[in-house]
Structures are given as C-alpha cells and as structure tokens.
Write a protein that holds these residues in place. Structure first.
Motif, PDB file in Angstrom:
ATOM      1  N   GLY A   1     -12.477  12.197 -30.711  1.00 29.33           N
ATOM      2  CA  GLY A   1     -11.241  12.847 -30.272  1.00 29.33           C
ATOM      3  C   GLY A   1     -10.108  11.838 -30.101  1.00 29.33           C
ATOM      4  O   GLY A   1      -8.951  12.116 -30.422  1.00 29.33           O
TER       5      GLY A   1
ATOM      6  N   ALA B   1     -11.629  17.327 -30.607  1.00 30.77           N
ATOM      7  CA  ALA B   1     -12.730  17.045 -31.538  1.00 30.77           C
ATOM      8  C   ALA B   1     -12.459  17.614 -32.931  1.00 30.77           C
ATOM      9  O   ALA B   1     -13.198  17.324 -33.870  1.00 30.77           O
TER      10      ALA B   1
ATOM     11  N   VAL C   1     -15.881  14.117 -28.505  1.00 34.96           N
ATOM     12  CA  VAL C   1     -14.662  14.196 -27.686  1.00 34.96           C
ATOM     13  C   VAL C   1     -14.181  12.791 -27.318  1.00 34.96           C
ATOM     14  O   VAL C   1     -13.033  12.420 -27.584  1.00 34.96           O
TER      15      VAL C   1
ATOM     16  N   ASP D   1      -8.535  21.450 -29.122  1.00 38.96           N
ATOM     17  CA  ASP D   1      -9.800  20.734 -29.008  1.00 38.96           C
ATOM     18  C   ASP D   1      -9.633  19.434 -29.785  1.00 38.96           C
ATOM     19  O   ASP D   1      -9.518  19.456 -31.018  1.00 38.96           O
TER      20      ASP D   1
END
Ligand SMILES: NC(=O)c1ccc[n+]([C@@H]2O[C@H](COP(=O)([O-])OP(=O)(O)OC[C@H]3O[C@@H](n4cnc5c(N)ncnc54)[C@H](O)[C@@H]3O)[C@@H](O)[C@H]2O)c1
Length: 293
Positions: A151, A92, A147, A90
């Motif tokens: 991210g 994030a 994200v 992930d």
C-alpha cells in the motif's frame, strides 16, 4: 483566515505565552511552516495518527484529502473535520490509488504532499496469530504486507508522478519503531513490512531527489489509536508502555502534529531520505522482553 490566526500551527493561537511574543515572531513562524493552499493527501486519514495529521494541516490552511477504506470512520471524521475532503480507498489496490491521485491532480493541477500512512496490525506478538514458525498464516501475512508494504509502494509511486512533473513535493511514510528493530508486541509481518518501508523511503529519496521530491518517514512509538482494533486506551498497553518508554506513557495522536507539519512545510526543504522517531525515547532502551511465542 491568515495562517497566523489559526490555533494549531506554530504561529497561531492566542494564550498568555503567545500574547507576549512579538508579531514578527508570529510572522516568521507562519512563513517557515507555511502550508496554506498546499494540496495534501493523507491515506488512513480517518483515524488515529492520520486524522491528527489531516487536522493540523487543515487548521494551517492546507487543502486536505483524507483517504480511508473505512466508511464509518470517514463519516465520523467528516463530522469532526468538515473542511477536509474524503475518499474511500483501499491502498492495497494500485489502480484505485492511481485513480484517486489522478482525480486530485485533475481538480487541483498538483499534489504537494502525500502521507502514506494507512496501516494495520495483526497478532499481539511474533508467536501469535501472525507468527512465522508454528502458527504461520500465509493469508494473514499477505494481508499485512498488502497494506503496510504494498500500500505504501502504491502510494509513493502514484504521488511521485505529479510531483516529478511539477518538480517538487514531499512524501511522508508512516513507518514504526518496529521497522527499526525487533519488537515483542507485534507480528513478523508487521516488522518486516515496516522495515521494508524504511528502506523504500531511502531508495525513493535518492531516486526522486533530482526532481526536488523529498521522501521521509515518521517512526512512531506506541500511540493511543485504533490500531489492531483495540481501541485507543487498552489498559495493559498503557501499563506496559509506562515502563518501556522513557517518557513514561503512550503518545497522544496530536503529538505527531509537529513533525507532520514540519515535513509538509518549507521548514523541511533540505530534509530527505530520513526516518524520524516520535517515540517518547522508546528507541533509547532495549526492547522489553515481551510475550514471544
Ligand atoms: N498507533 C501506534 O502505536 C503506531 C505505532 C507505530 C506505527 N503506527 C503506524 O501508524 C499508521 C496509522 O495507524 P494508527 O495507529 O493511526 O491506527 P488507526 O487504526 O487508528 O488508523 C489507521 C487507519 O488506516 C485505515 N486503513 C487500514 N487499512 C487500510 C487500507 N487498506 N486502505 C486505506 N485505509 C486503510 C484504517 O481504516 C484506519 O482509519 C499505521 O501505518 C501504523 O502502522 C502506529
């Protein structure tokens, strides 16, 4: 297999046209776009544009690691592209991004190219689920930013560390035409995040140039992918973009390959801090008056 024997890189492939080209031309192309043996990380690499990027680089001899948070898509990607490594990630989560890059560098002692590509969409336009005015949803806003902006920040930071150490590398961020101007079909959070990564790319390019680390962005127009969970060919999207894109259609993910290969290869050795649209000419026209509010 030599790069010149593979099908998707510029020097590869058979076919009538290629057969008539001199062997020297193939060798020149293979050298200019040589990514053989390069260690390449692609976030969001299990679907859509990321998968197309991973595929062309693997076909041209790079060692590719795709990282994605969707395990089902990763498993599907493994079937269609078995030579590529996979990691659940992930973007994030900054610690997870650092840990993945560390594990890549532990194994291969370098990271040559990082595509910060993972992204999500929310809502069908500025006035929809991820609107700013009446419909503002803080949780959704933070989800998209975590994200599409954070991210990318985490990925650029993590990739820059080994690249600075090794005095070279290429970071490629998937931005969007929606980061370069207003767009009636995406949310506020999406345009804000994409505009943010465009300037992140410029700032990071300036900062990292002294270590010969290049940072560029791809700005796709409308492509047939799974973005937004709509499936690759939503009929109303096809109809809309048939008129709003000068080339008269949406893009196929494979049409990102040329630019991805360019930015990952020595062919782009003097290119940094730039944003390259791949949009069928979308930016040449005024944005369509879409369903605002
Ligand atoms: N498709 C388009 O029309 C279009 C246009 C402009 C920009 N983009 C950008 O292209 C990039 C790729 O999107 P796509 O169109 O290929 O969509 P896609 O949904 O087909 O692929 C995106 C991938 O990212 C993964 N992902 C999402 N959140 C993640 C996270 N937190 N951590 C790790 N992986 C995550 C998804 O699981 C998916 O596999 C995105 O940044 C998107 O914003 C797409």
């Amino acid at each position: 297999m030599a790069a010149s024997q593979r099908c998707a890189c510029p020097a590869g492939g058979a076919g009538g046209q290629r057969a008539s080209r001199s062997a020297d031309a193939g060798a020149v192309l293979a050298r200019v776009f040589d990514v053989a043996g390069r260690i390449v990380l692609v976030t969001g690499g299990a679907s859509g544009l990321g998968l197309a990027i991973a595929r062309v680089l693997a076909e041209c001899g790079a060692r590719v690691i795709i990282a994605d948070r969707d395990e089902t898509r990763l498993a599907d990607a493994a079937r269609s592209l078995p030579e590529v490594e996979r990691a659940v990630l992930d973007v994030a989560d900054p610690a997870a991004v650092d840990a993945l890059v560390d594990s890549v560098v532990d194994r291969y002692e370098r990271l040559d190219v990082a595509f910060a590509n993972a992204g999500i969409a929310a809502g069908r336009g500025p006035g929809d689920a991820a609107g700013l005015l009446d419909t503002f949803d803080l949780a959704l806003w933070q989800q998209v930013l975590s994200v599409n902006l954070n991210g990318v920040v985490h990925t650029v930071r993590a990739a820059a560390r080994p690249m600075k150490f090794q005095r070279g590398g290429s970071i490629v961020v998937t931005a969007s035409t929606a980061g370069l101007r207003q767009d009636p079909y995406v949310s506020y959070s999406y345009v804000v995040a994409k505009a943010g990564v465009v300037n992140l790319v410029r700032q990071a390019a300036l900062d990292l140039a002294r270590w010969q680390v290049r940072v560029n962005a791809i700005a796709p127009g409308p492509f047939r992918t799974n973005l937004g969970g709509d499936g690759p060919r939503r009929p109303e999207a096809e109809a809309r973009w048939a008129t709003a894109v000068p080339l008269g259609r949406m893009g196929d993910p494979a049409e990102i390959r040329g630019l991805a290969l360019l930015l990952a290869s020595p062919a782009s050795s003097f290119m940094t801090g730039a944003v390259y649209p791949v949009d069928g000419g979308q930016l040449l026209q005024s944005p369509p008056l879409g369903p605002i509010g």
